[in-house]
Structure formats: C-alpha cells, structure tokens
Write a protein that holds these residues in place. Structure first.
Motif, PDB file in Angstrom:
ATOM      1  N   MET A  49       7.035 -43.012 -17.584  1.00  0.00           N
ATOM      2  CA  MET A  49       6.665 -44.328 -17.066  1.00  0.00           C
ATOM      3  C   MET A  49       5.316 -44.758 -17.642  1.00  0.00           C
ATOM      4  N   ARG A  50       4.514 -43.787 -18.043  1.00  0.00           N
ATOM      5  CA  ARG A  50       3.169 -44.142 -18.532  1.00  0.00           C
ATOM      6  C   ARG A  50       3.004 -43.937 -20.030  1.00  0.00           C
ATOM      7  N   ILE A  51       3.888 -43.126 -20.607  1.00  0.00           N
ATOM      8  CA  ILE A  51       3.853 -42.915 -22.057  1.00  0.00           C
ATOM      9  C   ILE A  51       5.180 -43.399 -22.614  1.00  0.00           C
ATOM     10  N   SER A  52       5.178 -44.530 -23.293  1.00  0.00           N
ATOM     11  CA  SER A  52       6.447 -45.063 -23.774  1.00  0.00           C
ATOM     12  C   SER A  52       6.648 -44.702 -25.241  1.00  0.00           C
ATOM     13  N   MET A  53       7.835 -45.030 -25.742  1.00  0.00           N
ATOM     14  CA  MET A  53       8.186 -44.549 -27.074  1.00  0.00           C
ATOM     15  C   MET A  53       9.025 -45.562 -27.835  1.00  0.00           C
ATOM     16  N   VAL A  54       8.761 -45.653 -29.134  1.00  0.00           N
ATOM     17  CA  VAL A  54       9.552 -46.485 -30.040  1.00  0.00           C
ATOM     18  C   VAL A  54      10.156 -45.549 -31.081  1.00  0.00           C
ATOM     19  N   PHE A  55      11.461 -45.716 -31.307  1.00  0.00           N
ATOM     20  CA  PHE A  55      12.181 -44.729 -32.118  1.00  0.00           C
ATOM     21  C   PHE A  55      12.291 -45.140 -33.580  1.00  0.00           C
ATOM     22  N   GLN A  56      12.796 -44.170 -34.346  1.00  0.00           N
ATOM     23  CA  GLN A  56      12.943 -44.356 -35.781  1.00  0.00           C
ATOM     24  C   GLN A  56      13.900 -45.494 -36.107  1.00  0.00           C
ATOM     25  N   LYS A  57      15.080 -45.432 -35.480  1.00  0.00           N
ATOM     26  CA  LYS A  57      16.065 -46.475 -35.701  1.00  0.00           C
ATOM     27  C   LYS A  57      16.029 -47.372 -34.476  1.00  0.00           C
TER      28      LYS A  57
ATOM     29  N   MET B  77       1.470 -45.229 -26.388  1.00  0.00           N
ATOM     30  CA  MET B  77       2.748 -45.559 -26.997  1.00  0.00           C
ATOM     31  C   MET B  77       2.975 -44.646 -28.200  1.00  0.00           C
ATOM     32  N   LEU B  78       4.154 -44.024 -28.194  1.00  0.00           N
ATOM     33  CA  LEU B  78       4.518 -43.112 -29.274  1.00  0.00           C
ATOM     34  C   LEU B  78       5.433 -43.842 -30.244  1.00  0.00           C
ATOM     35  N   PHE B  79       5.138 -43.789 -31.526  1.00  0.00           N
ATOM     36  CA  PHE B  79       5.996 -44.404 -32.547  1.00  0.00           C
ATOM     37  C   PHE B  79       6.522 -43.289 -33.455  1.00  0.00           C
ATOM     38  N   ASP B  80       7.847 -43.137 -33.466  1.00  0.00           N
ATOM     39  CA  ASP B  80       8.441 -42.088 -34.309  1.00  0.00           C
ATOM     40  C   ASP B  80       9.010 -42.722 -35.574  1.00  0.00           C
ATOM     41  N   GLU B  81       8.230 -42.752 -36.629  1.00  0.00           N
ATOM     42  CA  GLU B  81       8.627 -43.410 -37.891  1.00  0.00           C
ATOM     43  C   GLU B  81       9.234 -44.780 -37.626  1.00  0.00           C
ATOM     44  N   PRO B  82       8.462 -45.674 -37.042  1.00  0.00           N
ATOM     45  CA  PRO B  82       9.045 -46.933 -36.551  1.00  0.00           C
ATOM     46  C   PRO B  82       9.522 -47.872 -37.646  1.00  0.00           C
TER      47      PRO B  82
END
Lengths: 259, 308
Positions: free
Chosen positions: A93-101, A177-182
């Motif tokens: 809820m406090r650490i969000s994420m954006v994925f590769q695809k 916010m975590l970005f995994d090879e966005p």
C-alpha cells in the motif's frame, strides 16, 4: 548532488535472497535509498537487480518457497519490511510498482486508476474522481484520455498504457515507487516521456529503477548501483559512477567492455 | 545489348510430377476426413427438416407452438410442443442454477487459491465425474436425491424436475469448473502481479482482475454447459417423468424434449406415421435451441474477447 544531505527513505542491510530451488540470488546487499531521489540499478541480465527491487514490496511472497534473509528498513517507521510480523499488503500500500511490460487490468481507464482506491475500500465518487484526475495528470496522461475515461485500457498505445500503470500506482499516494525496466517495451519517444515523468515524480516520492539502458540511468538517476552475480559491486553518485567509477568491473561494464 | 537468349527449363528444376501428385492425394484424404464431420451435421439437419416437413403438413406451425398439450400418441392427439419446451427449460435452469455458481467458485479456488499439489489432485477427480455414464446419474437422481428431497418436502412426487435438475447440475459442474479454470490460468501472471502490487488481496485479485480477464472463456464454459443441459436425456428421462406437462414448477413431474424422443424412439411406431414424424419435429426444436445458445455464446465471446 550528494553535497545536500538528504534523509534515507529505506535501506537494505546485508540482504540475501534465496529462490525456492535454493539458488542464492542476492548476496549480502547493503545500500540506501535516499528520499526524493532516483536510485538506478544497473547490471547484466541475471545479476539480481530485479530480484532486489522485488524484495522492497515483498513480491517474492507470491511464490512459495522463496526466502529473504537480512533487512530492508523503511523510514520513518524504522521497520524491517521483510519481518514475518509485517503484512506484505500494508507494505504494498505504501510501496508501489511499475512493471516491465505495461499490465493494465481488463477494465476502463478510470477503473484502472481507481483500482488501488477501491481495494482500500474507498467508494466516494467525488473523492475517487478527484484522485483519478490527479493521478492521470501526475502521469501526464490526463489531456490524452480525459474524454474517454470509460474506454477499455487495452485500446491505449503501449506508452500510454505504461503511463496509465504509473497513474494507477500514483493514485494511492505511495512513498516509494519501484520501476522494473519500465521502458524496455517502449519506443524512444514513449521512453523519453516516461523518463521525464520519473524526474518530475521525484519531488513527491522516492524512486528505485531497474534499467538495462545505461544512458537511461545516467539521464534520470541521482544514485546508481552496479550489480553483478547477485552482489552489489559499487554504489555511488550517478555522476561519479559514470565519469570516475571506483571499481574496474563497473568501468568495464559502463564502457561496454563487458556485459 | 545482347540478343535475348532462348531459355529452357533444366530437367533439374522441372516440376516433379510424382511429388505433386502425392501431395494432392494427401490433401484430398485430409479434406475427406474433415468433410465427414461437416457432412454428418448437414445430413442430420437435412433429415430433421425433411421429416419435420411431412409433420407440418398435418399439423400447423401455429398449433405446434400454441397448443398447450402434447399427446401425439393418443386417440385425441394434440401437437403443442410447449409442454416439452417448458420441461426442458425448467430442468436446464435448475441445472445451471446449481452448476454455474459451484463450478465458477470451484474454478476460482483451483486457479487462484489451491496449491499446485491440491490442484493436481482435485482436477483429475473432478474430470472423472465427466466419465460417469449419465444413466448412473439418472438413478442417482431417482433413488437418492429425490428421496432426500422428499424427506424435506414430503408432497414431492417420485418423478420431479427438481431432483433431475439438481443432479444434471452436479453432472455439468466439471465442465464449467474445468473450462473456467483453464481460462483463468491463461491470464498472464503479470496481470496478477499488477494487482498484488497495488495492495490487493488474493480474493480481490481473483474477483476484480482474473475473472474479468478470463470472462470470455468462462462464458464459453457456461454455453457448453447450457447445451449439455438442454440436450441431456437419460437423467431427465429417468427422474423427471415422462408426462408432458406445461409447467415451470420444479416440484412437478414433466417430460423434456429429449425424454419424449427417447420414449417414442424406443417404442415400435410405424415408419411415416404422425407419431414417428413428431420426434423429428421435436428434434428440430431441440437443435434450434442449442444452436441459438451457441450463437449467443459465440457473440458474447467475440464481444468480450480477451486481449492481454
């Protein structure tokens, strides 16, 4: 940049990670994430950078048998988010994420952005409308979609879908916010848009980004960590890493002699 | 510029007659095999139409659809298909009321909650249910479920649509569960991860993301189940009764289209008699029903086609 002292938002302390098959994917990683800064993780494929990123929001919990060892301490709570007593849902809820695809849900644009709020039990239409608009504006997508908020999200282009995913992640006001090879699935123009967006978002939150693209790390990040075979080889100011790396391995990777 | 040279076809590059003929032969054989299925379908439709045509020379279409009695074998014959349609629709509706919720919930459990080991144990057992002969289900309805229902509601007749419908529902649960589970499992993991990363629980992810993403496959499962229920014969013939009865009350006894067909087809009716022809007319109605469900299903699938 490092001359200004900034607060630490989160830090890994001697973090190890084991997949269910026993493979040790992370080996004693310790590094900070500074608040309102962008930290980039670079390194060759399979070096563990995505594995490391996914520890922060406990994504590895979704698959049985994975094991964390060590700590990721989140501030100001001063809590190890990997502790068994911590609820991963609260962490996410406090650490969000954006994925590769881009992975929008099979819903309308509006409902995609509202998803996090609905999951949290928010049902007030006025609040929801405001939040959705704010998040879409924050992700630089509002002007393109404001007339078709109730269209299916799949009808957007790849770059728009990724910005929608960023809006979705933004809507719940995350701290990290975590970005995994966005941008790995996007064309150069869409990539430039996302990079610009990340730099803008820095004022609101702390960013950790995994990237395969070294120019991207150099362009957007304040700090860079170079990983190899599950180990953190070097962590420093981005300027320093790219102009005067302290380790030979880092230099070889950055100059393209290796990787 | 040089004068154009007359070109010849070198024997090494000439068409290979033997190979071409062989290829064409193989193609022909494959096509014939495919045609068998198509030709059979057309033949069935043809026979149904042809025999029904003779039937409708005696009985008007209006009478067929408006008469409230179906007694083609009686002295004073009535040819109203509606009592059989009502029986078919009622038993099918009960079956779906049982199978759709249970089957869907089972699919959600298997796909989203069960561990790998649990799934691999339960799914084959569930699919085993498909292999049970329908006549066994029929006696199960008549001698187990109906007495059980009678202990709750003593006035229930021995032949009733409720018991038959419930058992038919149990029979089609595996179709819905298995096909829906396949559809849900085909939803990419990245979509689930996206939901979890937003702080959603397993249940929220299953209901709000995975199920909508798999909806076209789930609807396809429902449609197949409807076709199965409408076309099912043994269970209803054994347990629902054989008296055509224009009613939608599940507590009554009634015959379905299939039950009538099997009952008449087993007797020795003279070829070409009106009673004989009536089963073709009934069969035509049955086929029109399943066909329309399939068309609706096709349309729904197209409308909600998944694209990840």
């Amino acid at each position: 940049m490092a001359t200004v002292t900034t607060a630490i938002k989160a830090e890994a302390r001697d973090l190890n990670f084991f997949y269910s098959n026993g493979a040790r994917a992370l080996k004693g990683i310790s590094m900070p994430l500074y608040e309102n800064k962008i930290t980039a993780l670079i390194g060759p494929s399979g070096c563990g950078k995505s594995t490391f990123l996914r520890c922060f929001n406990r994504m590895h919990d979704l698959y049985p048998g994975n094991k964390y060892q060590g700590q990721i301490v989140m501030h100001p709570d001063n809590t190890n988010v990997l502790d068994a007593g911590v609820d991963p849902i609260e962490v996410r809820m406090r650490i969000s994420m954006v994925f590769q695809k881009p992975n929008p849900f099979p819903k309308s644009i509006y409902e995609n952005v509202a998803y996090g709020l609905r999951v949290r039990g928010e049902n007030n239409k006025r609040i929801m409308d405001d939040k959705v608009e704010e998040a879409l504006k924050g992700a630089a997508l509002w002007s393109e979609v404001k007339d078709r908020l109730h269209d299916l999200a799949f009808n957007l282009s790849g770059g728009q879908q990724q910005r929608l995913c960023i809006a979705r992640a933004l809507a719940t006001d995350p701290e990290i916010m975590l970005f995994d090879e966005p941008t790995s699935a996007l064309d150069p123009i869409a990539t430039a848009n996302i990079e610009e967006l990340m730099v803008e978002l820095r004022s609101k939150l702390t960013i950790l980004v995994v990237t395969h693209n070294m120019q991207q790390a150099a362009r957007v990040s304040d700090y860079t960590a170079y990983m190899y075979l599950g180990e953190l080889i070097e962590y420093d100011d981005t300027d320093k890493i790219f102009t005067n790396p302290g380790r030979k391995e880092t230099e070889d990777y950055i100059t393209g002699k290796f990787g | 510029m040089q004068a154009p040279v007359q070109l010849t076809i070198s024997p090494r590059l000439a068409k290979n007659i033997r190979r071409n003929v062989k290829e064409r032969m193989i193609e022909l054989i494959l096509m014939l095999a495919a045609l068998v299925a198509v030709a059979t379908t057309f033949a069935i439709v043809g026979v149904l139409l042809y025999e029904s045509l003779s039937f409708f020379k005696t009985v008007s279409v209006v009478e067929f659809f408006t008469d409230t009695q179906w007694t083609p074998l009686f002295e004073e014959a009535h040819y109203g298909i509606m009592p059989l349609v009502s029986g078919t629709l009622t038993t099918s509706a009960i079956a779906l009321a049982v199978a759709v919720p249970i089957g869907t919930i089972a699919a959600i459990f298997l796909s989203e909650f069960a561990s790998h080991k649990t799934r691999e144990t339960i799914k084959p057992i569930l699919e085993l249910l498909v292999g049970v002969p329908t006549v066994v289900f029929g006696y199960f309805a008549l001698f187990f479920v109906t007495p059980l229902l009678q202990s709750i509601y003593p006035e229930l007749p021995s032949f009733n649509m409720l018991g038959a419908g419930i058992v038919m529902g149990i029979m089609i649960i595996p179709y819905i569960a298995s096909m829906s589970e396949d559809a849900m499992r085909a939803v990419p993991m990245s979509m689930r991860e996206g939901s979890y990363a937003m702080g959603a629980t397993r249940f929220q992810t299953a209901i709000k993301v995975v199920t909508p993403a798999a909806v076209s496959g789930i609807v396809a499962a429902y449609i197949l189940a409807i076709s199965r229920a409408v076309g099912e014969t043994m269970v209803v013939a054994i347990a629902a009764g054989q008296q055509p009865n224009l009613t939608f009350n599940p507590l009554e006894s009634a015959a379905t289209i299939t039950a009538y067909i099997v009952q008449v087809a087993m007797g020795d009716l003279p070829h070409g008699s009106i009673g004989y022809q009536s089963i073709f007319a009934a069969g035509l109605v049955l086929m029109a029903m399943t066909l329309s469900f399939n068309i609706i299903g096709h349309w729904v699938r197209k409308k909600y086609r998944e694209s990840y």
